[in-house]
Motif scaffolding. Structure first.
Motif, PDB file in Angstrom:
ATOM      1  N   VAL A 248       0.840  -1.204   0.000  1.00 65.37           N
ATOM      2  CA  VAL A 248       0.000   0.000   0.000  1.00 65.37           C
ATOM      3  C   VAL A 248       0.873   1.251   0.000  1.00 65.37           C
ATOM      4  O   VAL A 248       0.580   2.230  -0.700  1.00 65.37           O
ATOM      5  CB  VAL A 248      -0.945  -0.028   1.218  1.00 65.37           C
ATOM      6  N   GLY A 249       1.959   1.186   0.753  1.00 66.55           N
ATOM      7  CA  GLY A 249       2.880   2.326   0.794  1.00 66.55           C
ATOM      8  C   GLY A 249       3.448   2.629  -0.587  1.00 66.55           C
ATOM      9  O   GLY A 249       3.558   3.784  -0.981  1.00 66.55           O
ATOM     10  N   LEU A 250       3.750   1.566  -1.315  1.00 65.56           N
ATOM     11  CA  LEU A 250       4.301   1.764  -2.653  1.00 65.56           C
ATOM     12  C   LEU A 250       3.250   2.349  -3.592  1.00 65.56           C
ATOM     13  O   LEU A 250       3.575   3.165  -4.459  1.00 65.56           O
ATOM     14  CB  LEU A 250       4.835   0.441  -3.203  1.00 65.56           C
ATOM     15  N   ILE A 251       2.005   1.948  -3.418  1.00 64.30           N
ATOM     16  CA  ILE A 251       0.910   2.542  -4.205  1.00 64.30           C
ATOM     17  C   ILE A 251       0.914   4.059  -3.965  1.00 64.30           C
ATOM     18  O   ILE A 251       0.823   4.856  -4.901  1.00 64.30           O
ATOM     19  CB  ILE A 251      -0.447   1.944  -3.760  1.00 64.30           C
ATOM     20  N   ALA A 252       1.052   4.422  -2.700  1.00 62.11           N
ATOM     21  CA  ALA A 252       1.029   5.845  -2.367  1.00 62.11           C
ATOM     22  C   ALA A 252       2.203   6.586  -2.981  1.00 62.11           C
ATOM     23  O   ALA A 252       2.098   7.748  -3.349  1.00 62.11           O
ATOM     24  CB  ALA A 252       1.042   6.019  -0.854  1.00 62.11           C
ATOM     25  N   VAL A 253       3.320   5.874  -3.118  1.00 62.49           N
ATOM     26  CA  VAL A 253       4.516   6.530  -3.667  1.00 62.49           C
ATOM     27  C   VAL A 253       4.436   6.642  -5.184  1.00 62.49           C
ATOM     28  O   VAL A 253       4.801   7.656  -5.762  1.00 62.49           O
ATOM     29  CB  VAL A 253       5.772   5.738  -3.240  1.00 62.49           C
ATOM     30  N   LYS A 254       3.930   5.589  -5.809  1.00 62.01           N
ATOM     31  CA  LYS A 254       4.036   5.514  -7.277  1.00 62.01           C
ATOM     32  C   LYS A 254       2.792   5.993  -8.019  1.00 62.01           C
ATOM     33  O   LYS A 254       2.899   6.515  -9.109  1.00 62.01           O
ATOM     34  CB  LYS A 254       4.345   4.063  -7.690  1.00 62.01           C
ATOM     35  N   CYS A 255       1.613   5.740  -7.478  1.00 62.30           N
ATOM     36  CA  CYS A 255       0.393   6.066  -8.229  1.00 62.30           C
ATOM     37  C   CYS A 255      -0.180   7.372  -7.694  1.00 62.30           C
ATOM     38  O   CYS A 255      -1.042   7.384  -6.827  1.00 62.30           O
ATOM     39  CB  CYS A 255      -0.633   4.953  -8.098  1.00 62.30           C
ATOM     40  N   LYS A 256       0.320   8.453  -8.228  1.00 63.61           N
ATOM     41  CA  LYS A 256      -0.040   9.751  -7.666  1.00 63.61           C
ATOM     42  C   LYS A 256      -1.427  10.220  -8.104  1.00 63.61           C
ATOM     43  O   LYS A 256      -1.940  11.192  -7.575  1.00 63.61           O
ATOM     44  CB  LYS A 256       1.005  10.797  -8.083  1.00 63.61           C
TER      45      LYS A 256
ATOM     46  N   HIS B 298      13.825   0.396  -1.705  1.00 60.10           N
ATOM     47  CA  HIS B 298      14.617   0.519  -2.929  1.00 60.10           C
ATOM     48  C   HIS B 298      13.715   0.866  -4.112  1.00 60.10           C
ATOM     49  O   HIS B 298      14.025   1.772  -4.896  1.00 60.10           O
ATOM     50  CB  HIS B 298      15.343  -0.809  -3.153  1.00 60.10           C
ATOM     51  N   ILE B 299      12.594   0.175  -4.208  1.00 58.70           N
ATOM     52  CA  ILE B 299      11.687   0.402  -5.343  1.00 58.70           C
ATOM     53  C   ILE B 299      11.061   1.786  -5.263  1.00 58.70           C
ATOM     54  O   ILE B 299      10.887   2.467  -6.277  1.00 58.70           O
ATOM     55  CB  ILE B 299      10.622  -0.699  -5.377  1.00 58.70           C
ATOM     56  N   ALA B 300      10.747   2.200  -4.057  1.00 54.16           N
ATOM     57  CA  ALA B 300      10.155   3.527  -3.900  1.00 54.16           C
ATOM     58  C   ALA B 300      11.138   4.611  -4.337  1.00 54.16           C
ATOM     59  O   ALA B 300      10.749   5.662  -4.828  1.00 54.16           O
ATOM     60  CB  ALA B 300       9.743   3.736  -2.447  1.00 54.16           C
ATOM     61  N   LEU B 301      12.413   4.295  -4.203  1.00 57.57           N
ATOM     62  CA  LEU B 301      13.443   5.288  -4.470  1.00 57.57           C
ATOM     63  C   LEU B 301      13.754   5.422  -5.956  1.00 57.57           C
ATOM     64  O   LEU B 301      13.980   6.513  -6.456  1.00 57.57           O
ATOM     65  CB  LEU B 301      14.707   4.872  -3.702  1.00 57.57           C
ATOM     66  N   PHE B 302      13.724   4.306  -6.669  1.00 59.87           N
ATOM     67  CA  PHE B 302      14.184   4.334  -8.054  1.00 59.87           C
ATOM     68  C   PHE B 302      13.016   4.226  -9.022  1.00 59.87           C
ATOM     69  O   PHE B 302      12.160   3.376  -8.873  1.00 59.87           O
ATOM     70  CB  PHE B 302      15.168   3.191  -8.307  1.00 59.87           C
ATOM     71  N   GLN B 303      13.046   5.084 -10.019  1.00 63.26           N
ATOM     72  CA  GLN B 303      12.017   5.037 -11.059  1.00 63.26           C
ATOM     73  C   GLN B 303      12.211   3.790 -11.903  1.00 63.26           C
ATOM     74  O   GLN B 303      13.318   3.444 -12.280  1.00 63.26           O
ATOM     75  CB  GLN B 303      12.145   6.275 -11.951  1.00 63.26           C
TER      76      GLN B 303
END
Lengths: 665, 506
Positions: free
Chosen positions: A196-204, B388-393
């Motif tokens: 879920v955290g990654l969703i918040a980071v990537k899917c703006k 790591h994934i959050a950091l790198f595109q």
């Protein structure tokens, strides 16, 4: 020869004169019955071709015919496979190779038997896919999620109940589908904070996010609340979220409008007050089955200046809490206190006298309120559109007159299990906009009152008369005549109703749901009349209508081609009737309990013949009588068996039944 | 210099304080030299005393009472030396030596008095040639006194080796000594050990007390400097810095005999070895673990280590030098950062290590909980991967190969075939186990017919079914699953001890 050639030409040409645009416009209006378009396409070749080009969305019944269907409809962009229990990788291959770039939306929410390979095929070929509904794909693993991540243009994704997908899979989706606006991860129990955290980071771009029942904690919630465009957030049943997490929210989630925090038991007024500090723009707040609604909690919500809708279902409320809601500066339009413990006349009165703009009020099962409350409600909230007050049994019969007198705009009224009588109904008949009226277990009403409704409420679509035993044919006839737009009627256990009612109800051509359980006077003739006229019928419950037999089934099988769900328990249907139902191609669910005329072989034949069945409820002893390979075959075809071992129950007197209910409480 | 804080230098304190009281009024260069030379000599004196475990605690008081004259000092020294007569040496010879030294010192004293008297008028004036000559004369005399004193003291020392060491080093360095001491008094830490530092470090390793026996001038010199430096939590210079040479770091042994140079893995072994070098090493005190006694008697010097690699942050010449705590740290640091990685993981064949222990730690976790990124980086922890994934595109979590393989076929069938594979494998293992067991039995010569033993082992499906109950490791590569099967099977024939034993062969 020449004559034969020359004669048909002018006839066909007459239809050919209509341009494609005009036929398109005609087709645009043919949405009610799927068979209308079919009929139109059969008029002539050009209509057939135009209809084929017009169709954008498809809801196939069988995956076997996908190739043909997709050949016929080349411009399909939305495919709904929810009627196909079996979708293999091959079927997905067919879809992807036929639709290619045109496909924009696809739904598999009820399908099984496909794997990541098929999905990969689909995603690779259909680059313009915007919506995928993969709900209930419990078998799918991270690998499938990783293939979905290849759909770079995806905007809406439903993964409800995809239990085998973990953070890794969601992480792939988060990285791959950057354009996501809607994501539903309800019951994806394998997904936690990291995903879920990654969703918040990537899917703006996320607008709507459903994280119900996920094992997430404060960590990812604070990240989610930093999403710039998030409007709708559901965190129902997230037990990992508590006051601390809400305290950490940075002020400035300005976009958030709807928040559902139902069943979050670890959140108290402390957490809510920090939330209200941060999300000032909330319009809708759902706090059902949460902590106690007391003064502190209500005060913590005071800062929400745009709040319009609040739902406190199933909470314990205090009088001071309700009074504090009454002191808010804002004016609510919707309030739900359904099943709240502790709602009293005082509390409710203080709310409704202040919030006069209330359009929807739900006080279901607030058993302590009396006619005082009803008087206050009707007095101040005159613009009410929806009032639900099931089981407010303390309210005296005379008080219901007030509803009709003061709330003329009502469209939805639920008076199930109340003391309302014919006078009340007569008054309610003034609400000419009424479209849904529920009068279940209202033992004081008779034909006299209901005839008024039938005469005045012409817009009625939904009528529930469950166990309102005072009703007979005459009122149903009045309803049928007056409310031609009726779509749903429940006359279960109205024991005096006969075929005459059904025959008149057959005039309601839009009828799609008929529930007539326990009406012993109804016979096959009545059902046949409904079947012939009401082509939209999709749900039929004739349980305990002992006089309905094969004579009712055969016309049903012939005419009701939209029937999806049927309950024939305790009827006189035999093998023949059941087998005839096989001709209804979209029949999905069947309940067959205590049907004495049924033999195992007849049942087996019927089950085999009904190819689209997904759910069958049967008597447990049939399990041993049906052959195991047959059951396995049917299960492999996508049919889900539910074996019941209910003992035969004799029908009770309606009054006695209510007394029994009262004893239990 | 704060005399109070000096560690294990009581005698030296005495001597220096008495020297100070002498040299207090006259600020003559020669006197300073004199004093420093005396200090040097007193080191030796001190060294001897420690070795003998002599109760010198009372002497500081005496020394302070009998303030500050050379004679007294000399007496005290002789006293202390006389009290060393517990050993078997020739006391008369020593007495002769000492009286000779006493005369020499008196002569020297008179001479200096003379110089003081003469130069009284021109103290502030520029040093004339005469004065320089006199100074050289006195220096020469002092040197000879010291040499004699050392040789006298050296005769008391047990090993010839040490004796020569002591007699050599002061002579060779005496010329520079004064300067050196002066410089080092002002220096704040980084001591370059002049020579023989290896020996010192080895002696440090063997323990504090043990090292006292072998201490030489340099060692004390260094300690005195450390004393001069500020206090704790390791501001630079608050600790003693030792630097081993590369060869020593990479040597398999860490404890070296200071006498013969033999290396040992354990200090205890070294101490046992030291017994062969003389009776004094046979005392319980010498054989006991050195650290404990040290703790009780005196506070230990904090020792820190420097990496010999120039430019390394752990090298003492580095601007932001960060010392290493122990010898082990030095060894690991040096191997990890400045050596080739020779140990390769046999499982993944990619990870390399220079320290064997690191490889072993890695092998414990290798293959398990591998969190993979699309870029090929692996992580032991899932949150690290997601960070790591959050950091790198563009980076995305990678699905482990396992799952890809597993879901390659149509789901149900695939699992079935996998299951049957397992069963086949299992049977195979049973057979191989049985064969192993048979071998063992034959070796044992028990003569029993093995089939009888193995019939209850069960090649039948029931035991295979039971097999599923064994805890499965979350990650299985072909190897581990194999070993798992083997280890799993050993629980079956509980009545057959030998059979179980055979499984240990895996």
């Amino acid at each position: 020869m020449k004559k034969q050639k020359s004669i048909p030409e002018p006839i066909t040409n007459r239809f050919d004169l209509l341009s494609e645009e005009i036929v398109f416009i005609i087709l645009d209006f043919l949405n009610d019955n799927p068979f209308d378009k079919k009929s139109l396409s059969l008029v002539c070749k050009s209509f057939y071709a135009i209809e084929s080009r017009h169709r954008k969305s498809l809801k196939p019944l069988r995956s076997e015919h996908l190739t043909k269907v997709l050949n016929r409809y080349p411009y399909v962009s939305n495919i709904d496979l929810s009627l196909c229990p079996i979708i293999t990788d091959t079927s997905l291959g067919v879809i992807s190779s036929n639709c290619k770039q045109k496909l924009r939306s696809i739904t598999f929410s009820r399908s099984k038997f496909f794997s990541h390979l098929g999905l990969s095929d689909l995603v690779m070929n259909c680059r313009n896919l915007i919506e995928i509904d993969l709900s209930n794909a419990t078998e799918l693993k991270d690998l499938a999620a990783a293939t979905i991540a290849e759909a770079k243009n995806l905007e809406k994704l439903w993964l409800v109940r995809c239990k085998s997908i973990t953070d890794i899979g969601i992480g792939c989706i988060a990285v791959g589908c950057k354009k996501l606006r809607l994501l539903n991860l309800k019951w994806c129990l394998g997904v936690g904070d990291l995903g879920v955290g990654l969703i918040a980071v990537k899917c703006k771009d996320i607008r709507s996010l459903d994280l119900s029942y996920l094992p997430i904690t404060n960590k990812s919630l604070s990240q989610i609340l930093e999403l710039q465009y998030l409007e709708d957030l559901v965190v129902e049943g997230c037990f990992g979220i508590d006051d601390d997490s809400l305290a950490a929210i940075k002020p400035g989630c300005k976009s958030l409008e709807t928040l559902d925090m139902s069943s979050c038991q670890n959140i108290s007024h402390l957490g809510l007050s920090s939330l209200t500090n941060a999300a000032r723009c909330l319009r809708q707040l759902i706090l059902s089955y949460g902590s106690r609604v007391d003064l502190a909690l209500v005060n913590s919500l005071q800062k929400l200046s745009k709040l319009q809708y609040i739902k406190l279902d199933g909470c314990q409320v205090t009088c001071s809490g309700l009074e504090a809601i009454g002191k808010w500066c804002i004016s609510l339009t919707e309030l739900s206190l359904s099943k709240c413990v502790g709602v009293t006349d005082e509390g409710l009165s203080s709310i409704v006298t202040k919030h006069k703009d209330l359009k929807k009020l739900d006080v279901t099962c607030c058993r302590k309120i009396s006619h005082v409350s009803l008087a206050r409600i009707t007095n101040s909230c005159t613009s009410l559109v929806s009032l639900k007050m099931e089981s407010c049994s303390l309210i005296l019969a005379e008080a219901f007159v007030l509803i009709g007198q003061r709330c003329p705009l009502l469209e939805e009224l639920d008076l199930t299990d109340n003391e309302i009588d014919d006078e009340g109904l007569k008054s309610i008949s003034r609400c000419s906009r009424l479209s849904s009226l529920k009068l279940g277990i209202c033992l004081n009403i008779t034909d006299e009152g209901l005839i008024h409704i039938g005469m005045c409420c012409s817009k009625l679509k939904e009528l529930d008369l469950y166990r309102s035993a005072g009703i007979t044919d005459s009122s149903i006839m009045a309803i049928a005549r007056g409310c031609s737009g009726l779509e749903m009627i429940n006359i279960a256990y109205c024991t005096s109703i006969t075929d005459r009612s059904l025959m008149t109800l057959s005039q309601c051509l839009k009828l799609n749901t008929l529930e007539s359980r326990g009406c012993p006077l109804i016979t096959s003739f009545g059902l046949a009349a409904i079947a012939v006229e009401c082509k939209q019928l999709s749900k039929l419950d004739i349980k305990k209508c002992r006089n309905i037999g094969d004579g009712g089934m055969i016309p049903l099988a012939h005419f009701s081609q939209n029937l999806k769900q049927i309950n024939v328990s305790y009827t006189s249907v035999t093998d023949v009737g059941l087998l005839s139902l096989a001709s209804i191609s979209c029949l999905q669910s069947m309940t067959v309990l205590h049907v004495e005329g049924l033999t195992p072989s007849g049942l087996a034949a019927a089950l085999l013949a009904c190819g689209g069945l997904t759910k069958v409820k049967l008597q447990a002893w049939f399990k041993s009588l049906l052959s195991q390979p047959l059951i396995e075959h049917l299960e492999a075809r996508g049919c889900n068996f539910q074996w019941r071992d209910k003992i035969f129950q004799a029908e009770l007197d309606p009054k006695c039944w209510k007394l029994q209910l009262a004893d239990r409480e | 210099m704060d005399p109070e804080e000096r560690l294990c230098a009581d005698t030296w304190t005495n001597s220096s304080s008495c020297c100070e009281s002498i040299s207090g009024p006259p600020s003559n260069q020669s006197f300073i030299d004199f004093k420093q030379k005396w200090e040097n000599s007193s080191f030796l004196d001190y060294g001897i005393r420690i070795e003998q475990q002599f109760p010198y605690f009372t002497q500081p008081l005496e020394a302070q009472n009998s303030l500050a004259c050379n004679v007294n000092k000399q007496k005290q020294m002789s006293d202390s030396q006389e009290s060393n007569k517990t050993q078997d040496w020739d006391p008369s010879a020593t007495l002769n030596n000492l009286s000779f030294l006493e005369k020499k010192i008196h002569q020297l004293q008179d001479m200096v008095h003379l110089i003081v008297g003469r130069s009284g008028g021109q103290v502030t004036g520029r040093p004339d040639e005469l004065l320089v000559q006199q100074q050289q004369l006195i220096t020469a005399d002092l040197t000879s006194i010291i040499v004699q004193l050392i040789s006298t003291a050296g005769s008391l020392l047990p090993s010839v080796n040490h004796n020569t060491l002591c007699s050599e080093s002061p002579i060779s360095q005496l010329g520079q000594f004064g300067k050196f001491a002066n410089q080092s008094a002002g220096m704040s830490g980084n001591v370059v050990l002049p020579q023989k530092n290896n020996v010192e470090i080895q002696s440090d390793l063997t323990g504090f007390l043990g090292s006292e026996q072998n201490c030489n001038v340099e060692d004390h010199e260094m300690k005195s400097e450390d004393d001069a430096d500020e206090g704790e939590n390791l501001p630079p210079g608050s600790y003693e810095i030792l630097q081993l040479e590369k060869e020593e770091i990479l040597a398999p042994h860490t404890h070296f005999c200071t006498i013969c140079g033999k290396g040992f893995k354990r200090d205890a072994n070294l101490r046992m070895h030291m017994r062969g070098h003389g009776d004094e090493y046979k005392t319980p005190a010498a054989l006991a673990k050195p650290n404990k006694e040290c703790n009780t008697s005196e506070p230990i010097l904090i020792k820190r280590y420097s990496c010999p690699f120039i430019g390394c942050k752990r090298n003492k010449d580095h601007k932001k030098f960060q010392p290493l705590k122990t010898i082990l740290c030095v060894k690991n640091h040096y191997k990890r950062t400045h050596c080739d990685k020779n140990y390769t993981c046999s499982r993944c064949n990619t990870k390399k290590f220079s320290v064997l222990a690191d490889l072993k730690t890695h092998e414990k976790h290798c293959g398990r909980d591998k969190w993979l990124c699309s870029c090929g980086t692996t992580f032991s922890r899932k949150d690290k991967l997601f960070g790591h994934i959050a950091l790198f595109q563009g980076h995305t979590p990678a699905i482990p190969l396992e799952e890809c393989k597993r879901s390659a076929g149509p789901s149900d069938l695939g699992q079935c075939s996998e299951a049957t594979n397992k069963i086949e494998q299992l049977e195979f293992n049973y057979k191989s186990d049985a064969a192993l067991g048979q071998n063992v039995m034959d070796l044992d010569g028990s003569g029993g017919y093995p089939t009888g033993y193995f019939s209850p082992l069960g090649f039948d499906t029931s035991s295979i079914g039971g097999f599923q109950e064994f805890p499965r490791p979350p990650f299985e590569d072909s190897e581990s699953s194999f070993s798992f099967l083997l280890s799993g099977s050993c629980d079956y024939p509980s009545k057959n001890g030998r059979y179980i034993g055979s499984n240990n062969l895996e």
